[in-house]
Design a protein around this motif. Structure first.
Motif, PDB file in Angstrom:
ATOM      1  N   THR A  56      34.508 -22.825   2.765  1.00 40.75           N
ATOM      2  CA  THR A  56      33.512 -22.477   1.752  1.00 40.75           C
ATOM      3  C   THR A  56      32.439 -21.569   2.332  1.00 40.75           C
ATOM      4  OG1 THR A  56      33.904 -24.583   0.618  1.00 40.75           O
ATOM      5  CG2 THR A  56      31.875 -23.407   0.079  1.00 40.75           C
ATOM      6  N   THR A  57      31.989 -21.880   3.553  1.00 43.36           N
ATOM      7  CA  THR A  57      30.988 -21.036   4.207  1.00 43.36           C
ATOM      8  C   THR A  57      31.507 -19.618   4.381  1.00 43.36           C
ATOM      9  OG1 THR A  57      30.096 -22.945   5.413  1.00 43.36           O
ATOM     10  CG2 THR A  57      29.564 -20.763   6.276  1.00 43.36           C
ATOM     11  N   LEU A  58      32.754 -19.489   4.822  1.00 45.12           N
ATOM     12  CA  LEU A  58      33.354 -18.166   5.005  1.00 45.12           C
ATOM     13  C   LEU A  58      33.486 -17.441   3.671  1.00 45.12           C
ATOM     14  CD1 LEU A  58      34.784 -15.940   6.553  1.00 45.12           C
ATOM     15  CD2 LEU A  58      36.889 -17.291   6.451  1.00 45.12           C
ATOM     16  N   ALA A  59      33.981 -18.142   2.651  1.00 42.41           N
ATOM     17  CA  ALA A  59      34.153 -17.517   1.332  1.00 42.41           C
ATOM     18  C   ALA A  59      32.819 -17.012   0.791  1.00 42.41           C
ATOM     19  CB  ALA A  59      34.778 -18.507   0.359  1.00 42.41           C
ATOM     20  N   MET A  60      31.768 -17.793   0.983  1.00 41.82           N
ATOM     21  CA  MET A  60      30.462 -17.383   0.474  1.00 41.82           C
ATOM     22  C   MET A  60      29.905 -16.192   1.254  1.00 41.82           C
ATOM     23  SD  MET A  60      28.627 -20.958  -0.562  1.00 41.82           S
ATOM     24  CE  MET A  60      27.231 -20.060  -1.219  1.00 41.82           C
ATOM     25  N   THR A 180      53.376 -11.147   4.003  1.00 40.59           N
ATOM     26  CA  THR A 180      52.050 -11.101   4.623  1.00 40.59           C
ATOM     27  C   THR A 180      52.087 -10.240   5.879  1.00 40.59           C
ATOM     28  OG1 THR A 180      52.520 -13.148   5.852  1.00 40.59           O
ATOM     29  CG2 THR A 180      51.391 -13.354   3.730  1.00 40.59           C
ATOM     30  N   HIS A 181      50.976  -9.516   6.086  1.00 48.54           N
ATOM     31  CA  HIS A 181      50.834  -8.658   7.261  1.00 48.54           C
ATOM     32  C   HIS A 181      49.560  -9.068   7.999  1.00 48.54           C
ATOM     33  CE1 HIS A 181      53.947  -5.954   5.590  1.00 48.54           C
ATOM     34  NE2 HIS A 181      53.388  -6.264   4.428  1.00 48.54           N
ATOM     35  N   ASN A 182      49.699  -9.391   9.273  1.00 49.36           N
ATOM     36  CA  ASN A 182      48.578  -9.883  10.068  1.00 49.36           C
ATOM     37  C   ASN A 182      47.544  -8.776  10.272  1.00 49.36           C
ATOM     38  OD1 ASN A 182      46.846 -11.040  11.916  1.00 49.36           O
ATOM     39  ND2 ASN A 182      48.474 -11.894  13.184  1.00 49.36           N
ATOM     40  N   TRP A 183      46.316  -9.037   9.830  1.00 50.40           N
ATOM     41  CA  TRP A 183      45.239  -8.061   9.964  1.00 50.40           C
ATOM     42  C   TRP A 183      44.203  -8.457  11.012  1.00 50.40           C
ATOM     43  CZ3 TRP A 183      43.370  -5.424   4.802  1.00 50.40           C
ATOM     44  CH2 TRP A 183      44.299  -4.431   4.450  1.00 50.40           C
ATOM     45  N   GLY A 184      44.527  -9.421  11.845  1.00 50.78           N
ATOM     46  CA  GLY A 184      43.634  -9.753  12.947  1.00 50.78           C
ATOM     47  C   GLY A 184      42.721 -10.932  12.669  1.00 50.78           C
ATOM     48  N   THR A 185      41.844 -11.183  13.640  1.00 48.82           N
ATOM     49  CA  THR A 185      40.969 -12.350  13.621  1.00 48.82           C
ATOM     50  C   THR A 185      39.609 -12.010  13.025  1.00 48.82           C
ATOM     51  OG1 THR A 185      42.047 -13.203  15.604  1.00 48.82           O
ATOM     52  CG2 THR A 185      39.903 -14.136  15.048  1.00 48.82           C
ATOM     53  N   LEU A 186      39.064 -12.968  12.282  1.00 46.38           N
ATOM     54  CA  LEU A 186      37.749 -12.835  11.683  1.00 46.38           C
ATOM     55  C   LEU A 186      36.873 -13.966  12.207  1.00 46.38           C
ATOM     56  CD1 LEU A 186      36.277 -11.187   9.373  1.00 46.38           C
ATOM     57  CD2 LEU A 186      36.944 -13.049   7.859  1.00 46.38           C
ATOM     58  N   THR A 187      35.646 -13.672  12.620  1.00 45.76           N
ATOM     59  CA  THR A 187      34.736 -14.708  13.100  1.00 45.76           C
ATOM     60  C   THR A 187      33.448 -14.681  12.290  1.00 45.76           C
ATOM     61  OG1 THR A 187      33.758 -13.242  14.776  1.00 45.76           O
ATOM     62  CG2 THR A 187      35.670 -14.551  15.443  1.00 45.76           C
ATOM     63  N   TRP A 188      32.793 -15.836  12.201  1.00 49.95           N
ATOM     64  CA  TRP A 188      31.547 -15.939  11.452  1.00 49.95           C
ATOM     65  C   TRP A 188      30.742 -17.136  11.955  1.00 49.95           C
ATOM     66  CZ3 TRP A 188      36.045 -18.133  10.038  1.00 49.95           C
ATOM     67  CH2 TRP A 188      36.030 -19.431   9.527  1.00 49.95           C
ATOM     68  N   PRO A 189      29.409 -17.074  11.855  1.00 46.93           N
ATOM     69  CA  PRO A 189      28.567 -18.203  12.246  1.00 46.93           C
ATOM     70  C   PRO A 189      28.714 -19.352  11.259  1.00 46.93           C
ATOM     71  CG  PRO A 189      27.324 -16.145  12.181  1.00 46.93           C
ATOM     72  CD  PRO A 189      28.624 -15.901  11.493  1.00 46.93           C
ATOM     73  N   GLY A 190      28.454 -20.555  11.684  1.00 46.71           N
ATOM     74  CA  GLY A 190      28.617 -21.718  10.817  1.00 46.71           C
ATOM     75  C   GLY A 190      27.484 -21.905   9.827  1.00 46.71           C
ATOM     76  N   TYR A 200      25.353 -22.970  -1.734  1.00 52.01           N
ATOM     77  CA  TYR A 200      26.268 -23.897  -1.056  1.00 52.01           C
ATOM     78  C   TYR A 200      25.878 -25.342  -1.366  1.00 52.01           C
ATOM     79  CZ  TYR A 200      28.730 -26.269   2.740  1.00 52.01           C
ATOM     80  OH  TYR A 200      29.526 -27.119   3.473  1.00 52.01           O
ATOM     81  N   ASP A 201      24.592 -25.642  -1.342  1.00 52.72           N
ATOM     82  CA  ASP A 201      24.121 -26.998  -1.645  1.00 52.72           C
ATOM     83  C   ASP A 201      24.470 -27.377  -3.076  1.00 52.72           C
ATOM     84  OD1 ASP A 201      23.115 -27.143   0.908  1.00 52.72           O
ATOM     85  OD2 ASP A 201      21.046 -26.671   0.322  1.00 52.72           O
ATOM     86  N   TYR A 202      24.397 -26.388  -3.983  1.00 49.81           N
ATOM     87  CA  TYR A 202      24.777 -26.640  -5.379  1.00 49.81           C
ATOM     88  C   TYR A 202      26.250 -27.037  -5.467  1.00 49.81           C
ATOM     89  CZ  TYR A 202      26.661 -25.228  -9.917  1.00 49.81           C
ATOM     90  OH  TYR A 202      27.370 -25.186 -11.092  1.00 49.81           O
ATOM     91  N   LEU A 203      27.116 -26.311  -4.773  1.00 45.32           N
ATOM     92  CA  LEU A 203      28.539 -26.646  -4.782  1.00 45.32           C
ATOM     93  C   LEU A 203      28.778 -28.037  -4.191  1.00 45.32           C
ATOM     94  CD1 LEU A 203      30.246 -23.293  -3.704  1.00 45.32           C
ATOM     95  CD2 LEU A 203      30.375 -24.397  -5.944  1.00 45.32           C
ATOM     96  N   THR A 204      28.041 -28.381  -3.145  1.00 47.35           N
ATOM     97  CA  THR A 204      28.181 -29.699  -2.531  1.00 47.35           C
ATOM     98  C   THR A 204      27.821 -30.797  -3.520  1.00 47.35           C
ATOM     99  OG1 THR A 204      27.662 -28.808  -0.339  1.00 47.35           O
ATOM    100  CG2 THR A 204      27.406 -31.183  -0.638  1.00 47.35           C
ATOM    101  N   ARG A 205      26.750 -30.591  -4.277  1.00 44.42           N
ATOM    102  CA  ARG A 205      26.368 -31.578  -5.293  1.00 44.42           C
ATOM    103  C   ARG A 205      27.455 -31.718  -6.360  1.00 44.42           C
ATOM    104  NH1 ARG A 205      21.398 -28.816  -4.770  1.00 44.42           N
ATOM    105  NH2 ARG A 205      21.736 -27.714  -6.747  1.00 44.42           N
ATOM    106  N   GLU A 206      28.055 -30.578  -6.759  1.00 40.62           N
ATOM    107  CA  GLU A 206      29.108 -30.630  -7.765  1.00 40.62           C
ATOM    108  C   GLU A 206      30.344 -31.354  -7.242  1.00 40.62           C
ATOM    109  OE1 GLU A 206      28.961 -29.496 -11.071  1.00 40.62           O
ATOM    110  OE2 GLU A 206      26.852 -29.578 -10.455  1.00 40.62           O
ATOM    111  N   LYS A 207      30.650 -31.179  -5.955  1.00 40.23           N
ATOM    112  CA  LYS A 207      31.785 -31.889  -5.358  1.00 40.23           C
ATOM    113  C   LYS A 207      31.555 -33.397  -5.402  1.00 40.23           C
ATOM    114  CE  LYS A 207      33.088 -28.166  -2.183  1.00 40.23           C
ATOM    115  NZ  LYS A 207      33.172 -27.745  -0.772  1.00 40.23           N
ATOM    116  N   ARG A 208      30.338 -33.813  -5.090  1.00 41.66           N
ATOM    117  CA  ARG A 208      30.021 -35.243  -5.122  1.00 41.66           C
ATOM    118  C   ARG A 208      30.148 -35.801  -6.527  1.00 41.66           C
ATOM    119  NH1 ARG A 208      24.755 -34.574  -1.157  1.00 41.66           N
ATOM    120  NH2 ARG A 208      25.922 -34.589   0.816  1.00 41.66           N
TER     121      ARG A 208
END
Length: 282
Positions: A56-60, A180-190, A200-208
């Motif tokens: 979810t963090t990556l998607a956002m 599928t064709h491999n396009w390499g590695t993607l990195t991101w902070p947590g 993100y907090d809104y989505l977390t509340r909806e999940k609960r």
């Protein structure tokens, strides 16, 4: 977001706001779609079908990097409900990114004939109508309806927190399956910037809420024909706008052409052509 080829500078910039470097293949595909006025659909899943890998963090972050509106990724652009996603697709402004978290709940491979799946197929299949960028998350690629996952432009599979593998998805018409064709590695902070953290907090509340049986699961909410009609109306509006732009340009750049001659050429009344041309002066 940074690829293995990106410099440390690009990786540091992500701390303030998501960026897609010039060497990032995902960024190149996104910029190409913007230039073509086309949609982009990305499925974010986990390599090992695990939770807590930061999907979810990556998607956002990716959604924020692609969103071209002034508002960014607000609660109206992020949802656990396919109903809300389809509403947002036609109501949010051009250039918006939309996040559909936990997509397997509403567009499961076990519900391939549902109206929800049909509605989402209609959205993804339109391609050049609304110029939206869709990001769907799910624990595993196989959990999503096969038609929907094969229509995605990319799969991004999280291998561990902060690292994922990118795959370009194309359809093999002879074997009737995706490739599928491999396009390499993607990195991101947590962590997330402040404006994304609130969504993100809104989505977390909806999940609960869903876990307690209080959320809107989106099941059977809309007939596929309803979404199809909305998408077709948007497509017709886009074609009409393009036609009107061409008429104005032709009239302005063609000497001695009367409005009646232009009307006869395109099959409209002279008064209608006059209205269209007058709008250029508004």
């Amino acid at each position: 977001m940074a690829t293995t080829e990106d410099s440390m500078t690009d990786a540091e910039e992500i701390e303030d706001y998501p960026t897609l470097g010039e060497d990032n293949p995902f960024g190149k595909l996104y910029r190409k779609r913007v230039a073509q006025n086309r949609d982009l659909t990305v499925l974010v899943a986990d390599w090992n079908l695990e939770r807590g890998s930061g999907k979810t963090t990556l998607a956002m972050r990716l959604a924020a990097a692609c969103d071209r509106t002034d508002t960014g990724i607000t609660e109206d652009k992020a949802s656990l409900s396919a109903r809300e996603l389809t509403d947002a697709y036609t109501s949010q402004p051009v250039g918006s990114s939309l996040v559909f978290d936990e997509a397997m709940g509403d567009v499961s491979n076990r519900r391939s004939m549902s109206s929800v799946n049909e509605a989402l197929r209609s959205i993804i299949g339109m391609g050049r109508v609304e110029q939206k960028y869709l990001f769907l998350t799910t624990p595993g690629v196989h959990m999503v309806d096969k038609d929907i996952r094969s229509m995605c432009d990319m799969w991004i599979l999280a291998r561990e927190l902060g690292e994922a593998q990118m795959f370009r998805v194309k359809w093999n018409p002879f074997g009737q399956h995706e490739e599928t064709h491999n396009w390499g590695t993607l990195t991101w902070p947590g962590d997330l910037p402040g404006e994304l953290q609130s969504t993100y907090d809104y989505l977390t509340r909806e999940k609960r809420k869903r876990l307690r049986g209080e959320g809107d699961d989106g099941k059977g909410y809309v007939e596929a024909s309803t979404v199809q009609e909305a998408a077709e109306e948007a497509a017709e509006d886009a074609r009409r706008q393009k036609r009107d732009e061409m008429l104005r340009e032709l009239y302005q750049n063609t000497e001695d052409m009367t409005q009646q001659e232009l009307a006869d050429a395109v099959g409209l009344s002279r008064s209608r052509v006059g209205d269209i041309l007058s709008q250029s002066d508004a």
